[in-house]
Design a protein around this motif. Structure first.
Motif, PDB file in Angstrom:
ATOM      1  N   ALA A   1      23.451  34.636   3.872  1.00  0.00           N
ATOM      2  CA  ALA A   1      23.196  33.557   4.826  1.00  0.00           C
ATOM      3  C   ALA A   1      22.229  34.004   5.912  1.00  0.00           C
ATOM      4  O   ALA A   1      21.320  33.255   6.298  1.00  0.00           O
ATOM      5  N   LEU A   2      22.393  35.223   6.409  1.00  0.00           N
ATOM      6  CA  LEU A   2      21.503  35.735   7.450  1.00  0.00           C
ATOM      7  C   LEU A   2      20.087  35.929   6.916  1.00  0.00           C
ATOM      8  O   LEU A   2      19.101  35.629   7.611  1.00  0.00           O
ATOM      9  N   ALA A   3      19.972  36.415   5.692  1.00  0.00           N
ATOM     10  CA  ALA A   3      18.640  36.583   5.086  1.00  0.00           C
ATOM     11  C   ALA A   3      17.961  35.237   4.906  1.00  0.00           C
ATOM     12  O   ALA A   3      16.745  35.094   5.153  1.00  0.00           O
ATOM     13  N   ALA A   4      18.728  34.212   4.492  1.00  0.00           N
ATOM     14  CA  ALA A   4      18.167  32.866   4.343  1.00  0.00           C
ATOM     15  C   ALA A   4      17.722  32.321   5.683  1.00  0.00           C
ATOM     16  O   ALA A   4      16.672  31.662   5.789  1.00  0.00           O
ATOM     17  N   ALA A   5      18.503  32.575   6.737  1.00  0.00           N
ATOM     18  CA  ALA A   5      18.140  32.103   8.072  1.00  0.00           C
ATOM     19  C   ALA A   5      16.824  32.718   8.528  1.00  0.00           C
ATOM     20  O   ALA A   5      15.955  32.033   9.072  1.00  0.00           O
ATOM     21  N   ARG A   6      16.674  33.999   8.300  1.00  0.00           N
ATOM     22  CA  ARG A   6      15.424  34.664   8.711  1.00  0.00           C
ATOM     23  C   ARG A   6      14.245  34.164   7.880  1.00  0.00           C
ATOM     24  O   ARG A   6      13.128  34.038   8.384  1.00  0.00           O
ATOM     25  N   GLN A   7      14.485  33.887   6.611  1.00  0.00           N
ATOM     26  CA  GLN A   7      13.420  33.345   5.761  1.00  0.00           C
ATOM     27  C   GLN A   7      12.941  31.999   6.287  1.00  0.00           C
ATOM     28  O   GLN A   7      11.731  31.750   6.379  1.00  0.00           O
ATOM     29  N   VAL A   8      13.892  31.122   6.638  1.00  0.00           N
ATOM     30  CA  VAL A   8      13.522  29.802   7.148  1.00  0.00           C
ATOM     31  C   VAL A   8      12.779  29.929   8.463  1.00  0.00           C
ATOM     32  O   VAL A   8      11.786  29.230   8.701  1.00  0.00           O
ATOM     33  N   TYR A   9      13.250  30.823   9.328  1.00  0.00           N
ATOM     34  CA  TYR A   9      12.581  30.983  10.622  1.00  0.00           C
ATOM     35  C   TYR A   9      11.133  31.430  10.420  1.00  0.00           C
ATOM     36  O   TYR A   9      10.215  30.899  11.045  1.00  0.00           O
ATOM     37  N   ARG A  10      10.929  32.408   9.545  1.00  0.00           N
ATOM     38  CA  ARG A  10       9.561  32.868   9.287  1.00  0.00           C
ATOM     39  C   ARG A  10       8.695  31.735   8.749  1.00  0.00           C
ATOM     40  O   ARG A  10       7.526  31.580   9.137  1.00  0.00           O
ATOM     41  N   LEU A  11       9.248  30.939   7.847  1.00  0.00           N
ATOM     42  CA  LEU A  11       8.505  29.803   7.295  1.00  0.00           C
ATOM     43  C   LEU A  11       8.141  28.816   8.401  1.00  0.00           C
ATOM     44  O   LEU A  11       7.002  28.345   8.486  1.00  0.00           O
ATOM     45  N   HIS A  12       9.097  28.522   9.259  1.00  0.00           N
ATOM     46  CA  HIS A  12       8.865  27.535  10.322  1.00  0.00           C
ATOM     47  C   HIS A  12       7.826  28.007  11.339  1.00  0.00           C
ATOM     48  O   HIS A  12       7.130  27.176  11.945  1.00  0.00           O
ATOM     49  N   THR A  13       7.711  29.312  11.544  1.00  0.00           N
ATOM     50  CA  THR A  13       6.742  29.796  12.531  1.00  0.00           C
ATOM     51  C   THR A  13       5.305  29.472  12.133  1.00  0.00           C
ATOM     52  O   THR A  13       4.423  29.431  12.996  1.00  0.00           O
ATOM     53  N   GLY A  14       5.075  29.239  10.857  1.00  0.00           N
ATOM     54  CA  GLY A  14       3.725  28.906  10.404  1.00  0.00           C
ATOM     55  C   GLY A  14       3.440  27.425  10.349  1.00  0.00           C
ATOM     56  O   GLY A  14       2.366  27.014   9.882  1.00  0.00           O
ATOM     57  N   ILE A  15       4.381  26.601  10.817  1.00  0.00           N
ATOM     58  CA  ILE A  15       4.216  25.153  10.738  1.00  0.00           C
ATOM     59  C   ILE A  15       3.972  24.584  12.129  1.00  0.00           C
ATOM     60  O   ILE A  15       4.874  24.550  12.973  1.00  0.00           O
ATOM     61  N   SER A  16       2.745  24.151  12.361  1.00  0.00           N
ATOM     62  CA  SER A  16       2.381  23.526  13.632  1.00  0.00           C
ATOM     63  C   SER A  16       1.118  22.711  13.417  1.00  0.00           C
ATOM     64  O   SER A  16       0.436  22.839  12.394  1.00  0.00           O
ATOM     65  N   GLY A  17       0.810  21.868  14.375  1.00  0.00           N
ATOM     66  CA  GLY A  17      -0.382  21.042  14.270  1.00  0.00           C
ATOM     67  C   GLY A  17      -0.391  19.975  15.340  1.00  0.00           C
ATOM     68  O   GLY A  17       0.364  20.043  16.322  1.00  0.00           O
ATOM     69  N   GLU A  18      -1.236  18.972  15.153  1.00  0.00           N
ATOM     70  CA  GLU A  18      -1.340  17.850  16.086  1.00  0.00           C
ATOM     71  C   GLU A  18      -1.217  16.543  15.317  1.00  0.00           C
ATOM     72  O   GLU A  18      -1.726  16.425  14.190  1.00  0.00           O
ATOM     73  N   LEU A  19      -0.553  15.586  15.927  1.00  0.00           N
ATOM     74  CA  LEU A  19      -0.406  14.282  15.280  1.00  0.00           C
ATOM     75  C   LEU A  19      -1.768  13.596  15.197  1.00  0.00           C
ATOM     76  O   LEU A  19      -2.502  13.539  16.193  1.00  0.00           O
ATOM     77  N   PRO A  20      -2.125  13.055  14.034  1.00  0.00           N
ATOM     78  CA  PRO A  20      -3.459  12.449  13.865  1.00  0.00           C
ATOM     79  C   PRO A  20      -3.604  11.095  14.553  1.00  0.00           C
ATOM     80  O   PRO A  20      -4.726  10.653  14.807  1.00  0.00           O
ATOM     81  N   HIS A  21      -2.497  10.429  14.858  1.00  0.00           N
ATOM     82  CA  HIS A  21      -2.539   9.132  15.513  1.00  0.00           C
ATOM     83  C   HIS A  21      -1.201   8.870  16.187  1.00  0.00           C
ATOM     84  O   HIS A  21      -0.213   9.544  15.888  1.00  0.00           O
ATOM     85  N   PRO A  22      -1.140   7.915  17.093  1.00  0.00           N
ATOM     86  CA  PRO A  22       0.131   7.660  17.782  1.00  0.00           C
ATOM     87  C   PRO A  22       1.173   7.066  16.833  1.00  0.00           C
ATOM     88  O   PRO A  22       0.870   6.261  15.960  1.00  0.00           O
ATOM     89  N   VAL A  23       2.429   7.486  17.033  1.00  0.00           N
ATOM     90  CA  VAL A  23       3.569   6.941  16.285  1.00  0.00           C
ATOM     91  C   VAL A  23       4.731   6.836  17.256  1.00  0.00           C
ATOM     92  O   VAL A  23       5.153   7.852  17.825  1.00  0.00           O
ATOM     93  N   GLY A  24       5.265   5.640  17.429  1.00  0.00           N
ATOM     94  CA  GLY A  24       6.366   5.460  18.356  1.00  0.00           C
ATOM     95  C   GLY A  24       5.999   5.953  19.733  1.00  0.00           C
ATOM     96  O   GLY A  24       4.950   5.594  20.291  1.00  0.00           O
ATOM     97  N   ALA A  25       6.822   6.823  20.295  1.00  0.00           N
ATOM     98  CA  ALA A  25       6.578   7.357  21.637  1.00  0.00           C
ATOM     99  C   ALA A  25       5.634   8.558  21.624  1.00  0.00           C
ATOM    100  O   ALA A  25       5.362   9.135  22.676  1.00  0.00           O
ATOM    101  N   HIS A  26       5.113   8.918  20.465  1.00  0.00           N
ATOM    102  CA  HIS A  26       4.315  10.133  20.321  1.00  0.00           C
ATOM    103  C   HIS A  26       2.830   9.797  20.329  1.00  0.00           C
ATOM    104  O   HIS A  26       2.354   9.063  19.454  1.00  0.00           O
ATOM    105  N   PRO A  27       2.060  10.329  21.266  1.00  0.00           N
ATOM    106  CA  PRO A  27       0.625  10.004  21.340  1.00  0.00           C
ATOM    107  C   PRO A  27      -0.205  10.755  20.304  1.00  0.00           C
ATOM    108  O   PRO A  27       0.230  11.781  19.754  1.00  0.00           O
ATOM    109  N   ARG A  28      -1.367  10.243  20.056  1.00  0.00           N
ATOM    110  CA  ARG A  28      -2.317  10.935  19.192  1.00  0.00           C
ATOM    111  C   ARG A  28      -2.631  12.310  19.786  1.00  0.00           C
ATOM    112  O   ARG A  28      -2.812  12.473  20.985  1.00  0.00           O
TER     113      ARG A  28
END
Length: 324
Positions: A102-129
């Protein structure tokens, strides 16, 4: 999403502190963080939990950060079953694996998530472009966690006797350990089941959720079973639509006319009487059987491996070398 200054991100130090806290919990490491007497094993061993998987996926996609992350950092659009398998490999390893797994899986997910980022291409709901998103942001993680917990209970109670209030509280309390494995501290979560249900109800109506064309396309990919020969039947799609909040059902353009209502009525009549009669060796998911074999000192047999292959896309939980 909350204003930029109120965002909270899970740092490497944060996740390691949470994992260290989990490691200090009493108990046999071979049982993982739950074990045979837990509500977590009792509920999540049921294959019926997957009745709520489509709903959970759509609710996650209704968060623009999640939809953007999956659009740009996954193959969900073309391989829904692959995404399904990769998700449940991790979830089931956290639930039914040893503590080391379980701990190894948690660290794997965390590492994967650290590479996921960006900017929203257009406004959606309360989230601006142009709004910046990251997968390791606490509020977004909290929403993903909530969809899994609430949908699991909804699906379980569709075919099994309803849980008592104390049983729901126990399940929710245990689920906070799963949240910690994803980097969520207890103070970031609703305190108890009542507060949790209030949180989800408020989120259903919140402008923090919104569905654009990309989220809609990803949602239709999920419900079409793209990437596999398995096609969710009409009754499953109808059940998913029925369980969605009305405004999100409309936003995802989910059909819910006379044919769907008829399918829903039939499923509601048949499944609760049929499902409990299925032999446990088939009814319970392979990861649960694998855990039981581990505790009995045996390797998982052919039926368990085949079951795992169906639900996770591979015959064993992650990190089998850590299963002793």
């Amino acid at each position: 999403m909350a204003a930029a200054e109120s965002r909270q991100y899970v740092s490497p130090a944060n996740i390691e502190a949470l994992l260290a806290e989990l490691e200090r919990l009493p108990g046999d490491p071979r049982l993982g963080f739950f074990g045979p007497e837990s509500s977590t094993w009792r509920i999540n061993r049921e294959s019926a939990i997957f009745l709520g998987a489509g709903r959970a996926a759509l609710l996650q996609l209704a968060h623009p950060w999640v939809a953007a992350s999956l659009l740009h950092h996954s193959n969900l659009m073309n391989d829904a079953i692959g995404r399904f398998h990769s998700t449940f490999r991790v979830i089931y390893t956290m639930l039914f694996g040893t503590r080391a797994q379980a701990l190894a899986a948690a660290r794997q997910v965390y590492r994967l998530h650290t590479g996921i980022s960006g900017e929203l291409p257009h406004p959606v709901g309360a989230h601006p472009r142009g709004e910046h998103y990251e997968a390791n942001e606490v509020h977004a993680l909290c929403w993903v966690f909530a969809t899994l917990v609430e949908s699991a209970i909804l699906a379980y109670e569709f075919v099994m006797p309803p849980l008592t209030p104390p049983e729901r509280e126990q399940y929710y309390a245990e689920s906070k350990r799963v949240a910690a494995l994803f980097g969520l501290p207890a103070e970031a979560l609703p305190a108890d089941w009542s507060a949790f249900i209030q949180y989800t109800a408020e989120m259903f109506e919140s402008p923090q959720l919104g569905v654009d064309q990309n989220a809609r396309a990803l949602g239709h990919s999920v419900l079409s079973g793209v990437g596999t020969w398995v096609r969710p039947p009409r009754w499953y799609r109808a059940l998913t639509a029925h369980w969605m909040p009305s405004r999100l059902r409309q936003a995802f353009e989910l059909p819910f006319g006379p044919l769907e209502e008829q399918s829903l009525r039939r499923a509601t009549r048949v499944l609760p009487s049929l499902y409990p009669r299925i032999p446990r060796v088939l009814r319970f998911v392979g990861p649960y059987h694998e855990a039981q074999s581990r505790l009995a000192g045996r390797s998982p047999g052919p039926l368990t491996r085949t079951n795992n292959q169906f639900w996770m896309g591979q015959p064993r939980l992650l990190y089998p070398q850590l299963s002793e």
